[in-house]
Write an enzyme that holds these catalytic residues in place. Structure first.
Site, PDB file in Angstrom:
ATOM      1  N   ASN A  98      -1.912   6.953  -2.429  1.00  0.00           N
ATOM      2  CA  ASN A  98      -3.131   6.674  -1.657  1.00  0.00           C
ATOM      3  C   ASN A  98      -3.902   5.520  -2.262  1.00  0.00           C
ATOM      4  OD1 ASN A  98      -5.063   6.994   0.373  1.00  0.00           O
ATOM      5  ND2 ASN A  98      -6.269   8.451  -0.848  1.00  0.00           N
ATOM      6  N   HIS A 144       0.870  -1.179   0.000  1.00  0.00           N
ATOM      7  CA  HIS A 144       0.000   0.000   0.000  1.00  0.00           C
ATOM      8  C   HIS A 144       0.903   1.224   0.000  1.00  0.00           C
ATOM      9  CE1 HIS A 144      -3.827   2.154   0.748  1.00  0.00           C
ATOM     10  NE2 HIS A 144      -3.010   3.050   1.299  1.00  0.00           N
ATOM     11  N   CYS A 145       0.770   2.044  -1.043  1.00  0.00           N
ATOM     12  CA  CYS A 145       1.669   3.188  -1.222  1.00  0.00           C
ATOM     13  C   CYS A 145       0.979   4.473  -0.767  1.00  0.00           C
ATOM     14  CB  CYS A 145       2.086   3.302  -2.690  1.00  0.00           C
ATOM     15  SG  CYS A 145       3.218   4.664  -3.011  1.00  0.00           S
ATOM     16  N   PRO A 146       1.484   5.149   0.264  1.00  0.00           N
ATOM     17  CA  PRO A 146       0.847   6.403   0.717  1.00  0.00           C
ATOM     18  C   PRO A 146       0.987   7.527  -0.299  1.00  0.00           C
ATOM     19  CG  PRO A 146       2.913   6.026   1.890  1.00  0.00           C
ATOM     20  CD  PRO A 146       2.637   4.777   1.105  1.00  0.00           C
TER      21      PRO A 146
END
Length: 367
Positions: free
Chosen positions: A160, A155-157
């Site tokens: 998002n 999950h890449c911030p």
């Protein structure tokens, strides 16, 4: 009602906070566009030919970068198909069982007709309690999205979003074009950055934009290069970030190269068969994300081979492994057109004998 309302407010605040990294990147990109196009090219570069070439190349890279970034952000992660979800009757049957072994028997019965080959570390069927489904191979539950994501990488911030089967190609192109974007700015801004220190530029507002543009682009280039090289290595090995940290477990045991089919097929699995689509942020990955070809006996090419080219230990291990009985989906079996496939009616003895003589081949059935 109050607890439910407070949870809704909390989730709403979290959704807003999750967009802050994306907003930060958007502001940086918007400022870099202003600094490069207006302050550097239009205000500082005097040679018309140089100015035109810089602006043309810059906008091509910029458009591809923004396009790939947009696709990575707004492509919804794919979730497991309905056939992996438990039916209402199976849910009730599972809830009535208290013992873990009895529950596993139910899950094994449901999974026998599904293309599932991976297991938990203890050898159990991979099951998601929150989503109430049997996890397909390479599928993981994201705690941020609160969903099971097909071929989840991470999950890449900064986008998002979960990076998985649906948008992994877009993520790779985003890394590529963002790296090219930063390298192009760094290379073309360098001579004017040097003029800044030698007082070769007029004392205007553009001087500070040129200075910070070079610093930010060069720093982002270093971080993006390392990340892009790492993910290129993952594509070559046909691994996700999660699988690089913890190797997938098959029925015959842990195998970090279980999904690797060789460089060419690994690359095509992500970018597709059509060369013209490789550099364009449109979906062209092979398969449906729920089933993947496996290489049950796959020696790690990074490990030194024996002088004679054979390893008795590996050979005996290959003889003891069972070949999968479930068929692959048609969308993934295309990757195996250059290798023999095994029909359902072959006996286990024939499979073991052939597998021992060809330990490096990918053995799966067409759907």
């Amino acid at each position: 009602m109050a607890p439910s309302g407070s949870r809704s407010i909390k989730r709403g605040c979290q959704r807003v906070l999750y967009w802050i990294p994306v907003l930060f990147i958007a502001l940086i990109v918007a400022w870099s566009y202003y600094a490069y196009v207006l302050q550097l090219c239009i205000e500082s570069i005097e040679d018309t030919g140089e100015k035109v070439v810089y602006l043309l190349v810059y906008h091509v890279v910029f458009i591809m970068f923004v396009w790939a970034y947009w696709q990575t952000i707004f492509t919804k992660p794919m979730n497991p198909l309905k056939e992996f979800h438990l039916s209402h009757s199976d849910k009730e049957l599972l809830e009535r069982e208290d013992r873990g072994e009895s529950q596993q028997e139910i899950l094994r019965r449901i999974a026998k007709d599904l293309p599932i080959y991976t297991r938990t570390n203890s050898g159990a069927i991979r099951f998601c309690d929150r989503c109430q489904l049997l996890k397909p191979d390479r599928c993981h539950h994201c705690s941020v999205c609160d969903k099971c994501i097909l071929k989840m990488d991470h999950h890449c911030p900064w986008v998002n979003n979960c990076v998985g089967f649906a948008n992994y190609k877009f993520f790779m192109l985003f890394l590529l074009y963002s790296l090219l974007y930063c390298l192009f700015i760094t290379a073309t801004d360098l001579q004017y950055f040097i003029k800044f220190w030698t007082n070769g530029l007029p004392d205007t507002q553009a001087k500070f934009h040129i200075l910070f543009l070079f610093f930010s682009a060069s720093m982002f280039s270093v971080s993006l290069a390392s990340l892009f090289i790492y993910h290129c290595w993952l594509v070559c090995k046909n691994r996700s970030t999660l699988e690089a940290v913890r190797s997938p477990v098959f029925r015959h045991g842990t195998d970090k190269n279980g999904f690797s089919l060789g460089f060419s097929k690994n690359f095509r699995q992500v970018f597709g068969d059509e060369v013209k689509y490789w550099i364009i942020p449109v979906f062209s990955s092979l398969g449906d994300g729920c089933s993947f070809p496996t290489c049950l006996v796959n020696l790690d090419p990074e490990q030194p081979s024996s002088p004679t080219g054979s390893n008795p230990a590996n050979k005996s291990a290959a003889e003891g492994r069972q070949f999968p009985s479930k068929p692959l989906r048609e969308s993934q079996s295309r990757l195996l057109t250059s290798t023999p496939s095994w029909s359902e009616n072959e006996t286990a003895t024939d499979k073991d004998r052939k597998g021992a003589s060809n330990p490096g081949m990918t053995l799966e059935n067409e759907a």
